[in-house]
Scaffold this active site. Sequence first.
Site, PDB file in Angstrom:
ATOM      1  N   HIS A 112      45.705   3.689 -18.457  1.00 37.71           N
ATOM      2  CA  HIS A 112      47.095   4.008 -18.834  1.00 37.71           C
ATOM      3  C   HIS A 112      47.765   2.824 -19.531  1.00 37.71           C
ATOM      4  CE1 HIS A 112      46.625   7.451 -16.059  1.00 37.71           C
ATOM      5  NE2 HIS A 112      46.032   6.543 -15.276  1.00 37.71           N
ATOM      6  N   SER A 131      52.540 -10.948 -44.802  1.00 35.77           N
ATOM      7  CA  SER A 131      53.607 -10.012 -45.146  1.00 35.77           C
ATOM      8  C   SER A 131      54.247 -10.466 -46.446  1.00 35.77           C
ATOM      9  CB  SER A 131      54.642  -9.992 -44.022  1.00 35.77           C
ATOM     10  OG  SER A 131      55.877  -9.522 -44.512  1.00 35.77           O
ATOM     11  N   LYS A 150      54.291 -13.808 -40.613  1.00 35.60           N
ATOM     12  CA  LYS A 150      53.398 -12.743 -40.165  1.00 35.60           C
ATOM     13  C   LYS A 150      51.916 -12.976 -40.493  1.00 35.60           C
ATOM     14  CE  LYS A 150      54.300  -9.365 -38.438  1.00 35.60           C
ATOM     15  NZ  LYS A 150      54.807  -8.107 -39.020  1.00 35.60           N
ATOM     16  N   GLU A 176      44.137  -1.715 -38.524  1.00 37.38           N
ATOM     17  CA  GLU A 176      45.028  -0.559 -38.699  1.00 37.38           C
ATOM     18  C   GLU A 176      44.402   0.479 -39.625  1.00 37.38           C
ATOM     19  OE1 GLU A 176      49.346  -1.844 -39.174  1.00 37.38           O
ATOM     20  OE2 GLU A 176      48.254  -3.730 -39.133  1.00 37.38           O
TER      21      GLU A 176
END
Length: 468
Positions: free
Chosen positions: A163, A284, A290, A297
């Site tokens: 979970h 970024s 970043k 992804e």
Amino acid sequence: MSPGETGGRPLWHGRLDAGPADDLLAFTVSLPFDRRLAADDLAGSRAHVRMLARVGLLGEEERDAVLGALDRVERELADGELAFLPTDEDIHTAVERRVTELAGPAGAKLHTGRSRNDQVALDLRLWLRREGREVARRIHGLQEVLLRRAEEAGDAPVPGYTHLQRAQPVLLAHHLLAHLWALARDVERWRDALARADVCPLGAGALAGSSLPLDPDGVAAELGFGRRFENSLDAVSDRDFVAEALAVAALLQVHCSRLGEEIVLWSSEEFGFVSLADEYATGSSMLPQKKNPDIAELARGKAGRVIGHLAGLLATLKGLPLSYNRDLQEDKEPLFDALDTCRLTLGALTGLLATATFDLDRMRSAADDVAGAATDLAETLVGRGVPFREAHAIVGALVRRSREEGVPLVELVTAEPRLGPDAAALLEPGVAVGRRRTPGGAGPEAVAAQLDAARARLADQRAWLDVT
Ligand code: ARG
């Protein structure tokens, strides 16, 4: 124009007088994507021509003229010299048209006893046989990196989750190997799917076989297939092999996606378990601080596309009457794209994992969260004769008190007469994970055995993939 020449006219110019309309060509053409089948189309044609000569449908000179023309077409394709015509609706048409231009009347015999229906089914099977294995090889490469990283991780622990809540500590090696086993099943699925696809459809003709003395068994053997088709209708309309390949690819992408998702989580500042090498991370355009896990992804994102290809093809197939229908031309783009996607995903993920740095200290301190040993406390009580359900309640109540009253769990455990200082020792850093001794479990001894099993499984894959 010599008798065999089609000279830019469609293959069916004898039957249809006018046309084809530009709209028809624009809509039906598949050359832009099926030219990827060129090498397989040539291989199929060579085997077909040799068979025609063996059974006496082509003289030796004719055979050699056609084989010579096929070689020339191969060179022209490689050099980008083959000028396609607007009427070359697919790669089969283009090759036959050019062979006929080069070899004259002998070239016009190339298509004897053959239809594009059995030809295209053959080409796609040949293509899948090679490319499917290449994907499997790359899965193997990713597994090798997972295995190496697991070996390097030694006894380093990491929290195990259910979970997405910390549950019990496990070895990092155990966690990495969990992904390895999923990928091992993918390799086996490729192996199964390719074995079922190992059927040669050439000789089925348009749908019914032929009145000519063709030799489908000989062609199948020459092309290295395990067997020929049993039913000509099935041979030209069966796309199970494409659907199966897409299913295997989709599940593989799902596995890559789940691995990607964990890399996204683990590389976040909140987890901080892994940092990516600069070559495998992105920045970024606006936020200077970043460092983003774009590969992970996209591994996740591209799963959607491959799942879509599977669903799309099944929808294409579901209403088709026997045998060949032009709808079947829609099998190629999803198959090509799915395997391209798998190959690229696997390559990028393999590089990312090979170069990532695990923050073992950070993982260890997260794994040492005392609540992770709650199950061990309950199991200690079980060892002392307490029924498990009661043990669960005793420990659960201690954890709750510790949380509510802000008292360290170790103090409560020490003070609890049924547990005491012996049990409290289980809360020491690194102790709990060492106690997972059952086969396949998360502790050091079980993981050492698992590493051996993984090495053996990879060796078995290498024997099939023929890689050293
Ligand atoms: N380009 C076609 C395909 O991909 C080849 C077969 C065409 N057959 C036909 N009967 N029109 O399926």
